[in-house]
Motif scaffolding. Structure first.
Motif, PDB file in Angstrom:
ATOM      1  N   TYR A 186       0.797  -1.232   0.000  1.00 59.84           N
ATOM      2  CA  TYR A 186       0.000   0.000   0.000  1.00 59.84           C
ATOM      3  C   TYR A 186       0.831   1.284   0.000  1.00 59.84           C
ATOM      4  O   TYR A 186       0.279   2.374  -0.018  1.00 59.84           O
ATOM      5  CB  TYR A 186      -1.018  -0.012   1.144  1.00 59.84           C
ATOM      6  N   SER A 214     -10.659   1.749   3.233  1.00 63.70           N
ATOM      7  CA  SER A 214     -10.964   0.556   4.035  1.00 63.70           C
ATOM      8  C   SER A 214     -10.620   0.774   5.513  1.00 63.70           C
ATOM      9  O   SER A 214     -11.081   0.007   6.371  1.00 63.70           O
ATOM     10  CB  SER A 214     -10.207  -0.666   3.500  1.00 63.70           C
ATOM     11  N   GLN A 242     -13.565   0.639   7.763  1.00 63.31           N
ATOM     12  CA  GLN A 242     -14.400  -0.571   7.898  1.00 63.31           C
ATOM     13  C   GLN A 242     -14.683  -0.944   9.348  1.00 63.31           C
ATOM     14  O   GLN A 242     -15.835  -1.160   9.731  1.00 63.31           O
ATOM     15  CB  GLN A 242     -13.734  -1.761   7.184  1.00 63.31           C
ATOM     16  N   GLU A 245       3.604   6.793  -3.975  1.00 60.86           N
ATOM     17  CA  GLU A 245       3.945   6.063  -5.195  1.00 60.86           C
ATOM     18  C   GLU A 245       4.343   6.980  -6.338  1.00 60.86           C
ATOM     19  O   GLU A 245       4.101   8.174  -6.307  1.00 60.86           O
ATOM     20  CB  GLU A 245       2.836   5.101  -5.596  1.00 60.86           C
ATOM     21  N   THR A 281      -2.070   7.670 -14.718  1.00 60.71           N
ATOM     22  CA  THR A 281      -3.186   7.013 -14.020  1.00 60.71           C
ATOM     23  C   THR A 281      -2.938   6.841 -12.516  1.00 60.71           C
ATOM     24  O   THR A 281      -3.758   6.253 -11.818  1.00 60.71           O
ATOM     25  CB  THR A 281      -3.490   5.623 -14.622  1.00 60.71           C
ATOM     26  N   HIS A 282      -1.815   7.325 -12.022  1.00 62.60           N
ATOM     27  CA  HIS A 282      -1.504   7.198 -10.593  1.00 62.60           C
ATOM     28  C   HIS A 282      -1.187   8.557  -9.973  1.00 62.60           C
ATOM     29  O   HIS A 282      -0.283   9.247 -10.432  1.00 62.60           O
ATOM     30  CB  HIS A 282      -0.290   6.289 -10.376  1.00 62.60           C
ATOM     31  N   GLU A 283      -1.932   8.890  -8.922  1.00 56.65           N
ATOM     32  CA  GLU A 283      -1.656  10.101  -8.146  1.00 56.65           C
ATOM     33  C   GLU A 283      -1.184   9.681  -6.763  1.00 56.65           C
ATOM     34  O   GLU A 283      -1.439   8.560  -6.330  1.00 56.65           O
ATOM     35  CB  GLU A 283      -2.934  10.932  -8.003  1.00 56.65           C
ATOM     36  N   GLN A 303     -11.252   7.943  -2.841  1.00 58.12           N
ATOM     37  CA  GLN A 303     -11.861   6.613  -2.955  1.00 58.12           C
ATOM     38  C   GLN A 303     -13.267   6.643  -2.368  1.00 58.12           C
ATOM     39  O   GLN A 303     -13.587   7.509  -1.546  1.00 58.12           O
ATOM     40  CB  GLN A 303     -11.042   5.571  -2.178  1.00 58.12           C
ATOM     41  N   GLU A 307     -15.793   3.721  -0.602  1.00 48.78           N
ATOM     42  CA  GLU A 307     -15.835   2.358  -0.075  1.00 48.78           C
ATOM     43  C   GLU A 307     -17.291   2.016   0.237  1.00 48.78           C
ATOM     44  O   GLU A 307     -18.028   2.861   0.716  1.00 48.78           O
ATOM     45  CB  GLU A 307     -15.033   2.375   1.235  1.00 48.78           C
ATOM     46  N   PHE A 350      -6.988  -9.449  -1.378  1.00 48.40           N
ATOM     47  CA  PHE A 350      -6.985  -8.397  -0.353  1.00 48.40           C
ATOM     48  C   PHE A 350      -7.193  -9.142   0.959  1.00 48.40           C
ATOM     49  O   PHE A 350      -8.140  -9.939   1.058  1.00 48.40           O
ATOM     50  CB  PHE A 350      -8.138  -7.407  -0.548  1.00 48.40           C
ATOM     51  N   MET A 367     -12.387  -1.532 -12.432  1.00 45.82           N
ATOM     52  CA  MET A 367     -12.909  -0.342 -11.755  1.00 45.82           C
ATOM     53  C   MET A 367     -12.645  -0.320 -10.257  1.00 45.82           C
ATOM     54  O   MET A 367     -12.515   0.744  -9.664  1.00 45.82           O
ATOM     55  CB  MET A 367     -14.418  -0.201 -11.991  1.00 45.82           C
ATOM     56  N   CYS A 370     -13.080  -5.701  -4.534  1.00 45.82           N
ATOM     57  CA  CYS A 370     -14.266  -6.012  -3.732  1.00 45.82           C
ATOM     58  C   CYS A 370     -14.226  -7.459  -3.236  1.00 45.82           C
ATOM     59  O   CYS A 370     -13.291  -8.199  -3.564  1.00 45.82           O
ATOM     60  CB  CYS A 370     -15.522  -5.778  -4.558  1.00 45.82           C
ATOM     61  N   ALA A 423     -17.919  -5.903   0.695  1.00 43.65           N
ATOM     62  CA  ALA A 423     -17.321  -4.563   0.692  1.00 43.65           C
ATOM     63  C   ALA A 423     -16.640  -4.335  -0.646  1.00 43.65           C
ATOM     64  O   ALA A 423     -16.264  -5.288  -1.333  1.00 43.65           O
ATOM     65  CB  ALA A 423     -16.298  -4.449   1.822  1.00 43.65           C
ATOM     66  N   TRP A 424     -16.520  -3.079  -1.008  1.00 45.89           N
ATOM     67  CA  TRP A 424     -15.772  -2.733  -2.227  1.00 45.89           C
ATOM     68  C   TRP A 424     -15.105  -1.377  -2.022  1.00 45.89           C
ATOM     69  O   TRP A 424     -15.487  -0.618  -1.124  1.00 45.89           O
ATOM     70  CB  TRP A 424     -16.703  -2.679  -3.441  1.00 45.89           C
ATOM     71  N   GLY A 459     -13.212   1.764  -4.579  1.00 42.52           N
ATOM     72  CA  GLY A 459     -12.736   2.181  -5.909  1.00 42.52           C
ATOM     73  C   GLY A 459     -12.320   3.642  -5.920  1.00 42.52           C
ATOM     74  O   GLY A 459     -12.704   4.422  -5.045  1.00 42.52           O
ATOM     75  N   ILE A 474      -4.592  11.826 -15.043  1.00 45.77           N
ATOM     76  CA  ILE A 474      -5.151  12.041 -13.702  1.00 45.77           C
ATOM     77  C   ILE A 474      -4.583  13.303 -13.039  1.00 45.77           C
ATOM     78  O   ILE A 474      -5.218  13.908 -12.180  1.00 45.77           O
ATOM     79  CB  ILE A 474      -4.890  10.791 -12.813  1.00 45.77           C
TER      80      ILE A 474
HETATM   81  C1  FA5 Z   1      -7.889  -0.968  -2.372  1.00 47.21           C
HETATM   82  O1  FA5 Z   1      -7.535   0.164  -2.082  1.00 47.21           O
HETATM   83  C2  FA5 Z   1      -8.812  -1.768  -1.534  1.00 47.21           C
HETATM   84  N1  FA5 Z   1      -8.991  -1.108  -0.261  1.00 47.21           N
HETATM   85  C3  FA5 Z   1     -10.136  -1.937  -2.261  1.00 47.21           C
HETATM   86  C4  FA5 Z   1     -11.078  -2.899  -1.581  1.00 47.21           C
HETATM   87  C5  FA5 Z   1     -12.022  -2.421  -0.685  1.00 47.21           C
HETATM   88  C6  FA5 Z   1     -11.005  -4.266  -1.843  1.00 47.21           C
HETATM   89  C7  FA5 Z   1     -12.886  -3.297  -0.042  1.00 47.21           C
HETATM   90  C8  FA5 Z   1     -11.853  -5.126  -1.231  1.00 47.21           C
HETATM   91  C9  FA5 Z   1     -12.810  -4.659  -0.340  1.00 47.21           C
HETATM   92  P1  FA5 Z   1      -6.585  -0.949  -4.663  1.00 47.21           P
HETATM   93  O2  FA5 Z   1      -5.239  -0.658  -4.121  1.00 47.21           O
HETATM   94  O3  FA5 Z   1      -6.684  -1.851  -5.824  1.00 47.21           O
HETATM   95  O4  FA5 Z   1      -7.544  -1.571  -3.547  1.00 47.21           O
HETATM   96  O5  FA5 Z   1      -7.262   0.425  -5.067  1.00 47.21           O
HETATM   97  C10 FA5 Z   1      -8.632   0.500  -5.358  1.00 47.21           C
HETATM   98  C11 FA5 Z   1      -8.894   1.524  -6.457  1.00 47.21           C
HETATM   99  O6  FA5 Z   1      -8.307   2.789  -6.112  1.00 47.21           O
HETATM  100  C12 FA5 Z   1      -8.260   1.176  -7.809  1.00 47.21           C
HETATM  101  O7  FA5 Z   1      -9.100   0.330  -8.538  1.00 47.21           O
HETATM  102  C13 FA5 Z   1      -8.171   2.546  -8.450  1.00 47.21           C
HETATM  103  O8  FA5 Z   1      -9.430   2.953  -8.959  1.00 47.21           O
HETATM  104  C14 FA5 Z   1      -7.851   3.443  -7.282  1.00 47.21           C
HETATM  105  N2  FA5 Z   1      -6.420   3.710  -7.171  1.00 47.21           N
HETATM  106  C15 FA5 Z   1      -5.459   2.940  -6.599  1.00 47.21           C
HETATM  107  N3  FA5 Z   1      -4.257   3.542  -6.642  1.00 47.21           N
HETATM  108  C16 FA5 Z   1      -4.446   4.716  -7.272  1.00 47.21           C
HETATM  109  C17 FA5 Z   1      -3.594   5.828  -7.613  1.00 47.21           C
HETATM  110  N4  FA5 Z   1      -2.307   5.856  -7.300  1.00 47.21           N
HETATM  111  N5  FA5 Z   1      -4.144   6.886  -8.244  1.00 47.21           N
HETATM  112  C18 FA5 Z   1      -5.459   6.897  -8.539  1.00 47.21           C
HETATM  113  N6  FA5 Z   1      -6.314   5.905  -8.240  1.00 47.21           N
HETATM  114  C19 FA5 Z   1      -5.823   4.832  -7.615  1.00 47.21           C
END
Ligand code: FA5
Length: 336
Positions: A150, A166, A169, A198, A203-205, A210, A212, A250, A277, A280, A302-303, A305, A320
């Motif tokens: 993370y 999360s 949660q 990071e 596409t990465h900030e 997010q 949830e 996860f 997207m 989850c 849970a999800w 995004g 982005i």
């Molecule tokens: C998570 O952050 C998990 N907490 C998601 C989750 C919640 C899973 C609940 C299960 C249950 P992940 O690291 O994949 O997962 O990030 C989730 C979303 O955040 C990505 O699909 C993307 O849309 C966004 N995201 C991740 N990193 C970046 C970034 N550096 N810049 C912009 N958007 C990002």
């Protein structure tokens, strides 16, 4: 000769307060002074003409000075207490002329509205948190490499600006426990800023938003989750969509999935072009237990995004980094 003195004093005073000082060169008093020349005897004309020339030079320099101070005033002095001049020249600001909400704020509100209409409660996530909420209560074993995934920032005091929503949660589950015991369900979304150490690219900030979602009841199923998510995406993009999932890991869900939609043709997608997207899954029994909820009686999903990527797809935004750039040119596009 008295007349030249009077005209000089009068015009200098008027120039000093005029909004269009150069116009004052056209006043009849000056013309009358020039006309006097013709009436004078030839030997008097030289001395008189010299005085007139001096007057012209003096007025010219007073006008230039006034003009430059008017320019400075135009740039520097904004009377913030003055009523808005509706007939004035519009300033080159955002369309309301008074400031507008950032597109991410508008879109986040849009997302929140869709979920609250479905019956979810909305709560903003924290912007500073701790190890317990970032990892332990989410079933990350101590010293487990998944913690490194993370890219979390930490303060010197070991606080954590959360890397995902999360972190909310455990709080949401604990607060909703009594609802479950009364025969109800937990249905909440948590939204807010998250931070990751990071490398940034299109596409990465390092700072992004997010949203949830958490749902717990005695009968929750993965099918309900997929239905809820599909319904959200179809409402947000205003059209029917194809969805698919693939397994993902996860620690806080089991099974864990990545949820993808087929990029709509209306948004430039080709058939078979899938966009991931969000993450989850079904809430891990350990996560329920750590919040005091019996996993034998209750189950949940849970999800989580990112908001930026959602909005980028909707508007065809290619990078982005535009969101936090503060570029008015980018922001104005949302209000055209
Ligand atoms: C998570 O952050 C998990 N907490 C998601 C989750 C919640 C899973 C609940 C299960 C249950 P992940 O690291 O994949 O997962 O990030 C989730 C979303 O955040 C990505 O699909 C993307 O849309 C966004 N995201 C991740 N990193 C970046 C970034 N550096 N810049 C912009 N958007 C990002």
């Amino acid at each position: 000769m008295q007349n030249i003195d009077d005209t000089r004093k009068d015009l200098l005073a008027r120039i000093a307060v005029s909004d269009a000082p150069r116009e004052l060169l056209k006043v009849p008093e000056l013309k009358q002074l020039y006309d006097v020349i013709k009436t004078l005897a030839p030997e008097e004309r030289g001395a008189y003409g010299k005085q007139i020339n001096e007057l012209k030079l003096l007025l010219e320099s007073a006008i230039t000075e006034r003009e430059s101070s008017l320019e400075d005033l135009a740039v520097e002095s904004i009377d913030i207490s003055a009523p808005w001049d509706v007939n004035g020249r519009p300033l080159n600001l955002l369309p309301t002329e008074q400031g507008t909400q950032h597109p991410l704020t508008l879109e986040l509100e849009n997302v929140i509205n869709i979920f609250t209409r479905m019956g979810f409660e909305a709560i903003e996530s924290r912007q500073i948190d701790d190890d317990d909420h970032m990892f332990a209560t989410l079933n990350f074993p101590a010293n487990h490499p998944a913690r490194d995934g993370y890219d979390t920032f930490r303060t010197e005091e070991n606080f954590i600006p959360p890397a995902h929503t999360s972190t909310m949660q455990n709080r949401i589950l604990k607060a909703g426990k009594s609802k479950l015991e009364a025969g109800g369900q937990i249905a909440s979304i948590s939204y807010g800023r998250v931070f990751r150490n990071e490398d940034i690219d299109a596409t990465h900030e390092h700072t992004f938003y997010q949203c949830e979602g958490i749902f717990v009841s005695s009968t929750a199923t993965l099918g309900q989750m997929l239905g809820t998510l599909r319904s959200f995406f179809e409402t947000y993009y205003g059209q029917s969509l194809k969805i698919k999932t693939q397994p993902a890991y996860f620690p806080f869900v089991e099974p864990g999935l990545e949820f993808a939609i087929e990029k709509p043709a209306a948004l430039g997608g080709k058939p078979g072009e899938w966009l991931e997207m969000l993450g989850c899954g079904m809430i891990h029994p350990n996560v329920l237990s750590m919040a005091g909820i019996d996993p034998q009686k209750y189950r949940g999903f849970a999800w989580g995004g990112g908001i930026e990527r959602l909005v980028m797809l909707k508007y065809g935004i290619e990078d982005i980094r535009h969101f936090e750039s503060g570029k008015l040119q980018f922001l104005r596009k949302f209000y055209e």
